[in-house]
Design an enzyme around this catalytic site. Structure first.
Site, mmCIF file in Angstrom:
data_model
loop_
_atom_site.group_PDB
_atom_site.id
_atom_site.type_symbol
_atom_site.label_atom_id
_atom_site.label_comp_id
_atom_site.label_asym_id
_atom_site.label_seq_id
_atom_site.Cartn_x
_atom_site.Cartn_y
_atom_site.Cartn_z
ATOM 1 N N HIS B 26 42.484 38.893 38.416
ATOM 2 C CA HIS B 26 42.120 39.568 39.669
ATOM 3 C C HIS B 26 42.656 38.752 40.832
ATOM 4 O O HIS B 26 43.456 37.835 40.640
ATOM 5 C CB HIS B 26 40.606 39.823 39.733
ATOM 6 N N MET B 27 42.241 39.092 42.035
ATOM 7 C CA MET B 27 42.959 38.528 43.180
ATOM 8 C C MET B 27 42.884 37.003 43.293
ATOM 9 O O MET B 27 43.868 36.348 43.592
ATOM 10 C CB MET B 27 42.480 39.179 44.476
#
Lengths: 157, 108
Positions: B26-27
């Site tokens: 994820h980010m």
């Protein structure tokens, strides 16, 4: 995943009233709340959680876009909305530029893969200059909805 | 890991890594990856079964949607390619981005 699978079109804000990062997040969370997508009494908690996440590391990825997001137990499925600002918002972006298009994403806590799939759809299009330009030029919620639906049909947009 | 070195040719280095942390790429992990990638001069391409993206671009890395268990290929080209690939392998597989791996029976 397609935009139509997780973007709440009713909650799109074609011109944000808010002019700073935290109020923009609050305005977008409120729009999802009004559309009935966040369950009951979760608006404040979710707003706070998104702002806290944003403080850890900016989701302003450069090129005038930001994707504030958080995983929250209030939602059973990923839900997102879009807000546009013609004046630009300071999101402490990586490239120090103002942000004109904000996609807010709220994901359930127990489904990390779905969160990643939503992010994939978002960035697949956000990294296309054409898509960013069309998004910024959109003036109404209908135009934004049309653009997102068109993007679902056309992977190169 | 395979490295070919030649004084005239570029150094090219390739390695397959597996995402170990439960939440996947994820980010935040993607940003850690890009931060390390940008410490090196070599070009870095990262690919899954569908796409190949620039390992130094956060937007492109976020597009990979690499879930836990996904295998990614890292390909680096340039003088410091071996060091870059080693540093990225360590981040992904050994440190798993300082995030938890799936617990007990629930393997991904």
């Amino acid at each position: 995943m397609r935009f139509a699978d997780f973007v709440c079109f009713e909650a799109i804000i074609p011109e944000l009233k808010a002019k700073d990062r935290n109020s923009v997040i609050a305005e977008l969370v409120s729009a999802l709340d009004k559309a009935g997508r966040l369950g009951k009494h979760n608006r404040e908690g979710i707003t706070k959680a998104v702002i806290e996440r944003e403080k850890e590391a900016s989701t302003g990825m450069g090129k005038g876009v930001a994707v504030p997001h958080v995983k929250h137990p209030a939602v059973k499925d990923v839900v997102a909305t879009v807000g546009q600002s013609s004046v630009g918002i300071d999101f402490s972006s990586l490239d120090k530029q103002l942000v004109y298009s904000v996609i807010l994403l709220i994901s359930p806590v127990n489904n990390p893969d779905k969160h990643l799939q939503a992010m994939e759809s978002i960035f697949k299009h956000l990294q296309q200059e054409k898509f960013r330009k069309f998004l910024r030029q959109s003036e109404t919620a209908e135009e934004i909805e049309d653009l997102l639906r068109e993007a679902d049909e056309n992977p190169s947009l | 890991m395979q490295a070919e070195e030649n004084t005239l040719k570029k150094v090219i280095c390739e390695m397959e890594v597996e995402i170990k942390n439960a939440d996947g790429l994820h980010m935040r992990p993607a940003m850690q990856f890009v931060d390390i990638a940008n410490q090196f001069d070599c070009d870095i391409a990262v690919s899954n079964s569908e796409n190949s993206v620039d390992g130094k671009s956060i937007m492109q890395m976020s597009m990979l949607a690499a879930t836990c268990g996904t295998k990614l290929k890292i390909k680096a080209e340039g003088a410091d390619a071996p060091q870059a690939v080693n540093a990225l392998q360590k981040l992904v597989e050994e440190e798993h981005f300082d995030e938890p791996t799936p617990s007990g029976q629930k393997k991904c």
